[in-house]
Motif scaffolding. Structure first.
Motif, PDB file in Angstrom:
ATOM      1  N   ILE A  29       0.794  -1.227   0.064  1.00 40.90           N
ATOM      2  CA  ILE A  29       0.066   0.044   0.167  1.00 40.90           C
ATOM      3  C   ILE A  29       0.942   1.328  -0.153  1.00 40.90           C
ATOM      4  CG2 ILE A  29      -1.590   1.093   1.406  1.00 40.90           C
ATOM      5  CD1 ILE A  29      -3.097  -1.309   2.113  1.00 40.90           C
ATOM      6  N   MET A  30       1.996   1.234   0.807  1.00 42.74           N
ATOM      7  CA  MET A  30       2.931   2.469   0.918  1.00 42.74           C
ATOM      8  C   MET A  30       3.443   2.691  -0.445  1.00 42.74           C
ATOM      9  SD  MET A  30       6.190   2.868   3.104  1.00 42.74           S
ATOM     10  CE  MET A  30       5.420   2.028   4.620  1.00 42.74           C
ATOM     11  N   THR A  31       3.864   1.500  -1.324  1.00 40.15           N
ATOM     12  CA  THR A  31       4.487   1.812  -2.657  1.00 40.15           C
ATOM     13  C   THR A  31       3.151   2.174  -3.598  1.00 40.15           C
ATOM     14  OG1 THR A  31       5.907  -0.290  -2.229  1.00 40.15           O
ATOM     15  CG2 THR A  31       5.563   0.568  -4.657  1.00 40.15           C
ATOM     16  N   TYR A  32       2.023   1.792  -3.365  1.00 40.95           N
ATOM     17  CA  TYR A  32       1.167   2.227  -4.418  1.00 40.95           C
ATOM     18  C   TYR A  32       0.749   3.853  -4.017  1.00 40.95           C
ATOM     19  CZ  TYR A  32      -3.090   2.209  -7.065  1.00 40.95           C
ATOM     20  OH  TYR A  32      -4.282   2.425  -7.995  1.00 40.95           O
ATOM     21  N   VAL A  33       0.747   4.180  -2.883  1.00 36.93           N
ATOM     22  CA  VAL A  33       0.367   5.608  -2.460  1.00 36.93           C
ATOM     23  C   VAL A  33       1.450   6.581  -2.870  1.00 36.93           C
ATOM     24  CG1 VAL A  33      -0.100   6.969  -0.434  1.00 36.93           C
ATOM     25  CG2 VAL A  33      -1.306   4.685  -0.370  1.00 36.93           C
ATOM     26  N   SER A  34       2.529   6.101  -3.001  1.00 33.24           N
ATOM     27  CA  SER A  34       3.719   6.951  -3.278  1.00 33.24           C
ATOM     28  C   SER A  34       3.576   7.520  -4.655  1.00 33.24           C
ATOM     29  CB  SER A  34       5.156   6.214  -3.032  1.00 33.24           C
ATOM     30  OG  SER A  34       5.153   5.201  -3.763  1.00 33.24           O
ATOM     31  N   CYS A  35       2.912   6.617  -5.613  1.00 33.08           N
ATOM     32  CA  CYS A  35       2.723   7.024  -6.981  1.00 33.08           C
ATOM     33  C   CYS A  35       1.734   8.051  -6.951  1.00 33.08           C
ATOM     34  CB  CYS A  35       2.127   5.669  -7.805  1.00 33.08           C
ATOM     35  SG  CYS A  35       3.213   4.365  -7.839  1.00 33.08           S
ATOM     36  N   PHE A  36       0.959   8.197  -6.003  1.00 30.41           N
ATOM     37  CA  PHE A  36      -0.134   9.406  -6.034  1.00 30.41           C
ATOM     38  C   PHE A  36       0.635  10.486  -5.464  1.00 30.41           C
ATOM     39  CE2 PHE A  36      -4.320   7.355  -6.652  1.00 30.41           C
ATOM     40  CZ  PHE A  36      -4.042   6.207  -6.456  1.00 30.41           C
ATOM     41  N   TYR A  37       1.307  10.349  -4.545  1.00 31.19           N
ATOM     42  CA  TYR A  37       2.240  11.588  -4.164  1.00 31.19           C
ATOM     43  C   TYR A  37       3.155  12.326  -5.205  1.00 31.19           C
ATOM     44  CZ  TYR A  37       5.749  14.529  -1.783  1.00 31.19           C
ATOM     45  OH  TYR A  37       6.671  15.615  -1.373  1.00 31.19           O
ATOM     46  N   HIS A  38       3.720  11.356  -6.033  1.00 27.33           N
ATOM     47  CA  HIS A  38       4.459  11.881  -7.106  1.00 27.33           C
ATOM     48  C   HIS A  38       3.515  12.276  -8.300  1.00 27.33           C
ATOM     49  CE1 HIS A  38       8.069  10.606  -5.346  1.00 27.33           C
ATOM     50  NE2 HIS A  38       7.864   9.402  -5.472  1.00 27.33           N
ATOM     51  N   ALA A  39       2.455  11.713  -8.351  1.00 30.07           N
ATOM     52  CA  ALA A  39       1.636  12.195  -9.476  1.00 30.07           C
ATOM     53  C   ALA A  39       1.120  13.665  -9.355  1.00 30.07           C
ATOM     54  CB  ALA A  39       0.408  11.391  -9.739  1.00 30.07           C
ATOM     55  N   PHE A  40       0.771  13.861  -7.939  1.00 30.33           N
ATOM     56  CA  PHE A  40       0.364  15.256  -7.332  1.00 30.33           C
ATOM     57  C   PHE A  40       1.166  16.158  -6.879  1.00 30.33           C
ATOM     58  CE2 PHE A  40      -3.431  13.543  -8.621  1.00 30.33           C
ATOM     59  CZ  PHE A  40      -4.096  12.408  -7.847  1.00 30.33           C
TER      60      PHE A  40
END
Length: 798
Positions: free
Chosen positions: A154-165
């Motif tokens: 989940i942490m890996t997947y959420v980090s993608c949102f951080y970089h996207a936004f």
């Protein structure tokens, strides 16, 4: 080769290490060997370094920074409370909230329901993949069906949102600056309120405490003054230290507040009237002055009461010691324990009384000291003199009574001692004769009740002879018993004549006349007849057991050789069999039925063996065969004939599958029998002599016919080897070439082509097991028939 793979992995690990990533205990060998734990650990380390570590939010970084970012972004949304990277994301609302916060046009958040987690998760994953270019890394059913979803995934997947936004951070930074300014102002106001409250509480406590310290009312007793002193000490230890800390903290808070106001360009803080630091210091100085005066007064009053209290304490101490010593002494001096005591006990009581008389004389000085202290307290007009006088009078009266009782007890003890000496010698004679006679009876009881174990008629007859010899000694033993009882009767006669109450026990022995009679009755009247009966029953039992042994031996001596002969016949049949395999199979099954028909003889022998076991017979001198040996031999006989039949059946299957003629099978059998001359079965040593062109060819053949390195080769393995060397078989390359023809000479094949060229069930079998084709010339629906073909033959393309 393995070394090439290790070199390839090491190049990747060196690049990762050059980026500052520490790979603890992870080596190329573990990755190449497929160590799942090490591989997953390396992947997580790479994700943590390149996707998460560089995240920074408000002076926090990596995992904590990412969590703070998620909390800030999802704070306005209902039913979302992000506290971690596992449970907080399970219902899917947190993922949808992150997307809606930055791209509200992509998600209608109000239509989402907290109780429909799968729908929420799939919605977020699909929107992120379609519009944000974030790959679908998670499975909704796995997250919902797990009690605690995987935190790292989940942490890996959420980090993608951080970089996207990450581009939306500027507005957030401005909002953070405003919040920081407001937070400083709120903190300063909170410190001002704390100072006012703390100052008011401290001044109120000082106002209540000063009147208590100025109270100088004296007390009558030392105990009451001690209580006042204890209260004062409690004030010093418990109540005052927290207030000292509060005063110090108040000054610290005041200075800290002024510093913070000055640093943030705020005006200085001015406390309300009467609550300045100087006002508190003045009140505290007044408190300490009252405290010092109260302490000096307490010490002066305690010295005044100390002298009287010391004398009273000394009186009570000496009186308590004396009363403790005299407790129970009157009861001890008036008891008549000597009337039922033995001579040795009376002598011991007399010596004990002499020691008590010495102790009594030593306590005379303490009684005189108690009286003198009581007199001094009366002269000094002690406030509790009446209770002191009453206690002193009681001690003096009790002392006179103890002296009188001591003299009377001495006279009684000396008189009793002389009376008991006259019968002591009779007790000694009784003990000397009773002990050996009692030991003889106990030994006889033990022997008569002892369990005996015999295995034949001769042993039981020996026990019966020994028992008859024991019975012949009973008349002489009875005479000795009567003589011992006469000694006890003489002791009782002397005691009655002199009026002595015997204690009932002999000081030299614990053997009583009653116990001697009871044991004699048990030996002569009970145990001897029971032993006679038991020996006779055992004789009858051994005669019956001998009959069972003989019956079992007669049968076993027939069955044992029969089994051995049958085993030898089967060995000859397996080597000398002629005719077709079907004829050999028919003959072997007929032979097997003849062996099975012999089973009633084995069952009859088992029945006789059961009778022997129930009789607990463990040896049989009439035969060398045991039921266990015969049972194993019978089972081996059945197993051997069944194995031989199975071998013929397998030869038939091999012949039909391989297309081997009857003449070839005969030739294989003749060759195998030639090798089998070495040790009774095909052996590795026999094959060595055949090959002369080096160990390499021999090692190849042995890996086929003897894969377990047992050193022996079965006839079935021999046939498989010979048929494999002489017949044509399919290979992985041939299957790949066939698939390539069906695919129109392409490197991949489609499901439509398989369904068109193959039967439906086989086409679906291939489609379900073929991996997608990943080559550059492939497309949607392309399947990899090469890896599928090599897998059919247990090979690998790596």
């Amino acid at each position: 080769m393995r070394v090439h793979k290790i070199n390839n992995v090491n190049k990747a690990l060196d690049f990762i290490a050059s980026k500052g990533v520490k790979l603890v205990s992870i080596g190329a060998e573990e990755i190449v060997d497929g160590n799942a734990k090490m591989t997953l650990g390396m992947i997580w380390t790479i994700i943590l370094r390149f996707a998460i570590q560089d995240i920074s939010v408000e002076e926090t970084s990596a995992k904590e920074g990412l969590l703070l970012w998620c909390q800030r972004k999802t704070a306005p949304y209902k039913n979302v409370n992000v506290q971690n990277f596992h449970i907080s994301w399970k219902d899917g609302l947190a993922f949808n909230a992150l997307i809606h916060r930055h791209r509200p046009e992509l998600i209608d958040y109000d239509k989402l329901r907290k109780d429909d987690a799968v729908t929420n998760l799939n919605n977020a994953f699909e929107v992120a993949e379609k519009y944000l270019d974030i790959p679908k890394m998670l499975d909704a059913e796995d997250i919902v069906g797990t009690l605690r979803p995987d935190e790292k995934a989940i942490m890996t997947y959420v980090s993608c949102f951080y970089h996207a936004f990450s581009g939306a951070q500027k507005a957030e930074t401005a909002a953070n600056r405003i919040c920081k300014v407001l937070a400083v102002n709120q903190e300063n106001e909170h410190l001002m309120e704390d100072y006012e409250k703390l100052a008011s509480d401290l001044l109120e406590w000082i106002r209540r405490t000063i009147p208590w310290l100025e109270n100088r009312k004296p007390e009558k007793t030392m105990a009451e003054m001690q209580q006042k002193l204890e209260d004062f000490r409690d004030y010093r230890r418990v109540h005052k230290p927290p207030k000292v800390q509060e005063k110090c903290q108040l000054e610290i808070n005041f200075n800290t507040l002024q510093t913070k106001l000055r640093l943030s360009n705020r005006p200085a803080f001015m406390p309300s009237e009467g609550r300045m630091v100087s006002d508190i210091n003045g009140a505290w100085h007044t408190l300490e002055g009252a405290e010092k005066g109260y302490e000096e007064w307490l010490l002066s009053e305690m010295r005044r009461l100390e002298r009287l209290d010391h004398l009273a304490m000394k009186f009570r101490q000496k009186a308590a010691i004396h009363e403790c010593w005299t407790e129970g002494q009157e009861a001890m001096l008036t008891q008549k324990d000597y009337e039922t005591a033995s001579l040795s006990e009376v002598k011991a009581l007399l010596r004990k009384h002499e020691a008590f008389e010495s102790d009594l004389a030593a306590h005379q000085d303490r009684v005189e000291q108690i009286a003198a202290i009581a007199q001094e307290l009366n002269e000094l007009d002690y406030y509790d003199s009446p209770s002191v006088n009453t206690r002193c009078q009681k001690i003096c009266e009790q002392w006179d009574i103890l002296g009188s009782l001591t003299q009377k007890r001495r006279e009684s003890l000396e008189r009793t001692e002389k009376q008991l000496e006259s019968i002591d010698e009779l007790y000694l004679e009784y003990a000397k004769r009773a002990a050996p006679f009692n030991n003889w009876m106990e030994g006889a009881m033990e022997d008569l009740q002892d369990m005996f174990i015999v295995h034949n008629i001769e042993e039981i007859q020996g026990l019966m002879t020994a028992h008859d010899q024991f019975k012949s000694t009973l008349p002489e033993a009875n005479k000795e018993r009567e003589a011992i009882q006469a000694i006890q009767a003489e002791v009782q006669k002397i005691a009655d004549y002199n009026g002595i109450r015997l204690s009932g026990t002999n000081p030299y022995t614990t053997i009583t006349p009653e116990s001697i009679d009871e044991k004699w009755e048990k030996v002569a009247m009970q145990l001897v007849p029971l032993r006679d009966q038991a020996l006779q029953e055992e004789l009858t039992k051994q005669q019956s057991n001998d009959t069972l042994r003989s019956k079992f031996a007669n049968q076993a001596n027939i069955v044992g050789p029969w089994i051995q002969n049958k085993m030898e016949e089967i060995g000859r049949i397996s080597i000398e069999m002629n005719g077709t395999l079907e004829d050999q199979l028919t003959n072997l099954k007929d032979y097997e039925q003849s062996i099975i028909d012999y089973k009633p003889n084995i069952d009859d022998l088992e029945s006789n063996h059961t009778l022997i076991q129930e009789a607990l017979i463990f040896d049989n001198k009439y035969t060398d065969y045991t039921m266990e040996h015969l049972r194993v031999g019978w089972e081996q006989l059945l197993t051997t004939i069944a194995r031989t039949i199975n071998e013929i059946e397998n030869q038939i299957l091999t012949r039909d599958a391989k297309g081997i003629s009857q003449e070839q099978l005969h030739e294989y059998r003749a060759s195998f029998n030639h090798f089998d001359k070495v040790r009774g079965h095909g052996s590795s040593a026999a094959f060595v002599s055949v090959f002369s062109d080096g160990d390499a060819e021999f090692a190849r053949i042995m890996s086929i016919v003897d894969p377990n390195n047992s050193g022996a080769v079965t006839f079935q393995a021999f046939i498989d080897f010979m048929s494999r060397e002489t017949t044509d078989t399919d290979t992985a390359d041939q299957v790949i070439a066939s698939f390539k023809i069906l695919a129109g000479d392409k490197n991949f094949i489609t499901a439509e082509e398989l369904r068109r060229e193959l039967p439906p069930d086989q086409a679906e079998y291939c489609i379900a097991r073929m991996a997608p084709y990943t080559g550059p010339d492939g497309g949607p629906g392309a399947l990899d028939y090469m890896s599928f073909s090599t897998a059919l033959y247990g090979e690998s393309d790596l």
